[in-house]
Write a protein that holds these residues in place. Structure first.
Motif, PDB file in Angstrom:
ATOM      1  N   ASN A 243       0.865  -1.183   0.000  1.00 47.42           N
ATOM      2  CA  ASN A 243       0.000   0.000   0.000  1.00 47.42           C
ATOM      3  C   ASN A 243       0.897   1.227   0.000  1.00 47.42           C
ATOM      4  O   ASN A 243       1.616   1.446   0.985  1.00 47.42           O
ATOM      5  N   PRO A 244       0.919   2.003  -1.075  1.00 47.71           N
ATOM      6  CA  PRO A 244       0.117   1.946  -2.296  1.00 47.71           C
ATOM      7  C   PRO A 244       0.352   0.655  -3.091  1.00 47.71           C
ATOM      8  O   PRO A 244       1.454   0.122  -3.116  1.00 47.71           O
ATOM      9  N   LEU A 245      -0.708   0.202  -3.746  1.00 47.68           N
ATOM     10  CA  LEU A 245      -0.678  -1.043  -4.494  1.00 47.68           C
ATOM     11  C   LEU A 245      -0.593  -0.761  -5.987  1.00 47.68           C
ATOM     12  O   LEU A 245      -1.432  -0.055  -6.546  1.00 47.68           O
ATOM     13  N   ASP A 246       0.442  -1.329  -6.613  1.00 50.03           N
ATOM     14  CA  ASP A 246       0.523  -1.355  -8.072  1.00 50.03           C
ATOM     15  C   ASP A 246      -0.009  -2.714  -8.513  1.00 50.03           C
ATOM     16  O   ASP A 246       0.688  -3.732  -8.404  1.00 50.03           O
ATOM     17  N   TYR A 247      -1.256  -2.731  -8.996  1.00 47.40           N
ATOM     18  CA  TYR A 247      -1.876  -4.008  -9.344  1.00 47.40           C
ATOM     19  C   TYR A 247      -1.554  -4.447 -10.770  1.00 47.40           C
ATOM     20  O   TYR A 247      -2.062  -5.483 -11.251  1.00 47.40           O
TER      21      TYR A 247
END
Length: 663
Positions: free
Chosen positions: A340-344
């Motif tokens: 988190n932050p997430l790079d999906y």
């Protein structure tokens, strides 16, 4: 408080003037006002295509609202006539009153208005987008709405600019205060918030005329679930340069106004863009956004940018829990790092079901989530491939009941039509990453303490400074620890009998003794000390040992907010370090504890790298004692301890100054 109902929500509008009146008539027509519009002119048959009445007496009835667009001297007679006939209120457009040195003329205007409410003078007017009623002599960028936010400004140009926004924010009211000769900020704000169709309030404020009234307004708005956000201008007053104390210099300018807004539970932002974006959050979700946020994007660059920009905005991103990580990994696969932050990544791009699963799973563990997404511009590109992600954001909010907030990295990358539609469905798109983060932090502003009101403002009188010995005697009587010492009118008269060297030798009568060379430390033999030029007596004290840290604590009367209390790292470098927090009195022990933790150098007080912890509870007790002293003595104008030496146990006021009314 005057009743502004008829003025703000009129069924009949009278308009006086020529060119300005034509603009008002035109704006009402364009906005579809369904009530009566009555231009008044002694010789013209019509204005803006609407038949004129020759005088106010010729009107069919007393108007609910009147736009007075005539010169200031004629305004006096018009307002008097309107009040006599029972009109609901007036906008006084003309300038040339108190702001031009004509205070008497403005006072006469208020007298002639009597019980009839007036906005201004020197006031642009009011726009009611809910009912299409515009007492407004210029262009604007708004549209009719069924519900929305209110904007109140002490600058007409600023609020005109705000109406031109293309961010999808529904605006219900726009109002200017002008000189606020009769109706003040708190009165006008309370009146617009009383309309159940108004969801939140945005303010551009240059000054607050009634601090207790404003605090009451803010508490009532919060209780009604309506957030208030403000841009406060005028934070660099030159008066700080002439301040006589460290406290005045450190608490001047914007410190007091920011403290006041914070203690009222009002969000404060620095930019107009953040004002609008915060209002969007308040409009849909209300005040009090949770602090646990998650961020999702399909790019490592975006995820890194969010993390970098969030830190200075005061936003942190806690890692997802173990169960979340497992579920996310099951959907995203082994190549995606769960954080988190997430790079999906883009493995699930275009797959509505999987995207919804990821967005929902992440949001479930937080108070709210931001989703970085910049739909392609529809005039040159095809945004169709972005629709699944946008739909997944809305689905995540619906599934969790938590705010799912799409954020465009650039403000122009979310078109107005899409923003309006999403807001209509209860989803808030924010425009511009930096602005969005500022707005998110502002939307987290906690409510003020129930019933909190600032002290009444004390009259400004000539003041005199007590010498340090007299100030410390007052402190000692209030239970504040001070060093043991003796005083004498001359250096030769000092008798150190019973005191333990080394000593601090000080000349009395100086506001800043260090700059005057009136402080000598480590003195062991008074016979070796020379006189101090300008000293009005001498103070000899035992030096304080065992100090862990030095603080500044000061209270001073404030001409707007009653009194301020400033805490910070103290000593002769207090202004250089400028690590302070300002509060508005009265404050509680819990507020003081929280304030100390907001200091940049708080770790130095809290045992940084194995240092002894300072007795901050003793500092809090000292601050409360000073507050009690000022509350009990209306003639006390300012009191400052600098430094208060904190030990591992206890605290000692090493230097102090008190200013009091000379009369």
């Amino acid at each position: 408080m005057p009743d502004l109902t008829r003025l703000l929500r009129p069924r009949s509008i009278a308009v006086l003037g020529s060119g300005w009146a034509a603009n008002v008539v035109e704006q009402c027509t364009k906005m579809g006002f369904e009530g009566k519009v009555w231009p008044v002119h002694p010789s013209r048959p019509e204005i803006g295509g609407v038949r004129c009445f020759p005088t106010l007496d010729a009107l069919p009835a007393a108007p609910d609202a009147t736009f007075v667009g005539v010169n200031r001297h004629a305004t006096l007679d018009v307002v008097g006539s309107l009040a006599s006939m029972g009109a609901g209120g007036a906008i006084c457009f003309a300038s040339g009153w108190r702001e031009s040195g004509e205070a008497g003329l403005q006072d006469e205007l208020v007298a002639r208005a009597g019980e009839m409410p007036i906005l201004g003078p020197n006031c642009y007017g009011v726009i009611n987008y809910l009912d299409g009623a515009l007492l407004w002599p210029d262009q604007h960028g708004g549209r009719r709405v069924d519900r929305g936010v209110a904007l109140i400004s002490q600058s007409s140009n600023i609020v005109i600019n705000l109406t031109m926004q293309a961010r999808g924010l529904p605006v219900a009211y726009v109002a200017c205060l002008g000189n606020a000769a009769q109706v003040g900020l708190a009165d006008l704000a309370a009146a617009v918030l009383a309309d159940e169709r108004v969801t939140a309030l945005g303010l551009y404020v240059e000054g607050i005329d009634d601090a207790p009234g404003f605090a009451a307004l803010a508490e009532a708005a919060r209780a009604a679930g309506k957030g208030i956000v403000a841009v406060k201008s005028g934070k660099t007053e030159a008066s700080r340069a002439a301040a006589a104390s460290h406290t005045a210099a450190l608490a001047g300018g914007g410190a007091a106004s920011s403290a006041f807004l914070r203690q009222c539970g009002v969000a404060e932002v620095a930019t107009l863009g953040a004002l609008l974006e915060t209002l969007k959050l308040f409009h849909v979700h209300g005040p009090g956004l949770g602090e646990r946020l998650c961020s999702l994007s399909c790019s490592g660059g975006e995820a890194g940018l969010v993390a970098d920009l969030a830190a200075p905005a005061g936003i942190t991103f806690a890692p997802p829990g173990a169960a979340q990580r497992a579920r996310l990994s099951a959907t995203l696969g082994p190549l995606v790092t769960i954080a988190n932050p997430l790079d999906y990544h883009t493995f699930i791009w275009g797959d509505l079901e999987k995207t919804t699963e990821v967005f929902t799973t992440m949001l479930e563990g937080y108070d709210a989530g931001i989703y970085i997404i910049d739909p392609p511009r529809p005039d040159r590109c095809d945004p169709a491939s972005f629709e699944p992600a946008l739909a997944a954001i809305e689905a995540a909010q619906a599934a969790t009941g938590k705010p799912a907030i799409p954020v465009a990295s650039l403000p122009e990358n979310f078109d107005e039509g899409r923003a309006q539609a999403m807001i209509g469905r209860g989803v808030v798109p924010l425009m511009g990453l930096e602005t969005a983060l500022e707005a998110l932090k502002a939307a987290q502003a906690p409510a003020g303490l129930p019933g909190w009101r600032p002290w009444a403002v004390a009259p400004i009188r000539s003041r005199r400074m007590l010498n340090e010995a007299s100030a410390k005697a007052r402190l000692a009587a209030a239970g504040v620890a001070v060093p043991r010492g003796v005083t004498a009118p001359t250096l030769a008269g000092l008798d150190p009998l019973g005191l333990i060297p080394p000593f601090a030798l000080k000349g009395l009568g100086f506001a800043h003794k260090t700059e005057a060379g009136a402080v000598r430390l480590g003195v062991t033999d008074l016979g070796q000390e020379a006189e101090m030029p300008g000293a009005q007596g001498y103070l000899l004290e035992e030096m304080v040992t065992g100090g862990v840290a030095e603080l500044l604590i000061g209270l001073r009367r404030d001409p707007v907010y009653g009194a301020t209390l400033t805490l910070g790292l103290g000593g002769v470098t207090a202004e250089l370090i400028a690590d302070t927090v300002t509060l508005v009195a009265p404050v509680t022990a819990d507020e003081l504890r929280a304030a100390l933790r907001r200091l940049r150098l708080w770790p130095l007080l809290d045992g940084w790298r194995g240092r002894a912890r300072a007795d901050t509870e003793a500092a809090i007790a000292t601050a409360l004692a000073l507050q009690d002293m000022m509350a009990a003595d209306p003639g006390m104008a300012e009191i400052e301890i600098n430094p208060l030496i904190l030990r591992a146990e206890g605290a000692v006021a090493v230097d102090a100054v008190i200013w009091e009314d000379a009369e």
